[in-house]
Design an enzyme around this catalytic site. Structure first.
Site, mmCIF file in Angstrom:
data_model
loop_
_atom_site.group_PDB
_atom_site.id
_atom_site.type_symbol
_atom_site.label_atom_id
_atom_site.label_comp_id
_atom_site.label_asym_id
_atom_site.label_seq_id
_atom_site.Cartn_x
_atom_site.Cartn_y
_atom_site.Cartn_z
ATOM 1 N N ASN A 40 0.841 -1.202 0.000
ATOM 2 C CA ASN A 40 0.000 0.000 0.000
ATOM 3 C C ASN A 40 0.875 1.249 0.000
ATOM 4 O OD1 ASN A 40 0.392 0.961 2.886
ATOM 5 N ND2 ASN A 40 -0.270 -1.153 3.212
ATOM 6 N N ARG A 41 0.251 2.404 -0.090
ATOM 7 C CA ARG A 41 0.978 3.658 -0.294
ATOM 8 C C ARG A 41 1.433 4.354 0.973
ATOM 9 N NH1 ARG A 41 0.507 5.037 -5.568
ATOM 10 N NH2 ARG A 41 -1.317 4.271 -6.708
#
Ligand code: CTP
Ligand code: CA
Length: 229
Positions: free
Chosen positions: A34-35
């Site tokens: 994920n970011r």
């Protein structure tokens, strides 16, 4: 005593902060991730140390230098994060789950690199990861020996119905505080600024206006200190 404009109101408190985002391996070279940059979690660790706390920072895949004064444990997967958080929370006063935890992982990890073939690729089957924050809340409720932090803090990134989703999540997870961010284009991820609402179990929400992630961190520690005293 005051350090860098902050009072030492967390002196003697053992705090655990998780930061970054977990990665779930598909094969030796690929993962689902994920970011999360880890910036908010690192700001929490820095400000807690500046306020006198003894800080354990559990960092998942973060490209940031270790903050001064914190013990840093590096992890990759959700399983590793869970082990590290549960181990550290055994003797912690406060646990803050700022990490973005993968909800799912590939059901199987390939030992060798997945190769292209002439046909369509195989689908990736996913399985659920354990919910670390909910587990902390459950262990505390059940008074499991060695896991009873006095204050448990969760984070939630929501794209819509931010407050309603946040209130439901606070109740579901059994935590004391839930820091809710609205996410979308140019909001929260990877930026130095953040705005948040701190939801308080049995209390009024606290609005933190847009500003440096240190401001959100200090607002969280203010709310934590209030619950500790
Ligand atoms: N969290 C956790 N373990 C998981 C998933 C989330 O400990 N397997 C923690 C996060 O670190 C965060 C909080 O739970 O502090 C909320 O995470 P979030 O992703 O917003 O909640 P979910 O329950 O996973 O709900 P959803 O993603 O469906 O909104
Ligand atoms: Ca999630």
């Amino acid at each position: 005593r005051v350090l860098r404009g902050r009072s030492l109101d967390l002196a003697g408190q053992k705090v655990v902060v998780s930061a970054g985002g977990t990665r779930e391996a598909l094969d030796p070279v690929r993962f689902i991730g994920n970011r999360s940059s880890g910036l908010q979690g690192y700001a929490l660790a820095r400000t807690a140390a500046a306020r006198g706390a003894e800080v354990t920072l559990i960092a998942a895949n973060v490209a940031l230098p270790d903050p001064a004064g914190a013990t840093v444990v590096r992890v990759e997967s959700t399983a590793e994060l869970r082990e590290a958080v549960l181990a550290a929370s055994g003797h912690a006063d406060v646990v803050v789950m700022a990490a973005a935890v993968a909800d799912f992982r590939p059901a199987a990890r390939h030992d060798a690199k997945i190769k292209k073939t002439d046909g369509e690729p195989e689908p990736i089957h996913l399985t659920k990861n354990p919910d670390i924050l909910a587990e902390l809340g459950e262990r505390r409720r059940a008074a499991v020996p060695g896991t009873s932090p006095k204050v448990i803090v969760g984070f939630a990134a929501e794209t819509h119905d931010v407050l309603a989703n946040g209130q439901a999540k606070l109740a579901r997870k059994g935590c004391d505080l839930l820091v809710v961010n609205e996410v979308g284009e140019h909001l929260a991820f990877g930026t130095p600024d953040n705005a948040a609402t701190v939801l308080v179990a049995g209390g009024e929400p606290i609005e933190v206006p847009r500003g440096p992630k240190e401001d959100v961190a200090d607002a969280v520690w203010d709310a934590v200190a209030a619950r500790l005293s």
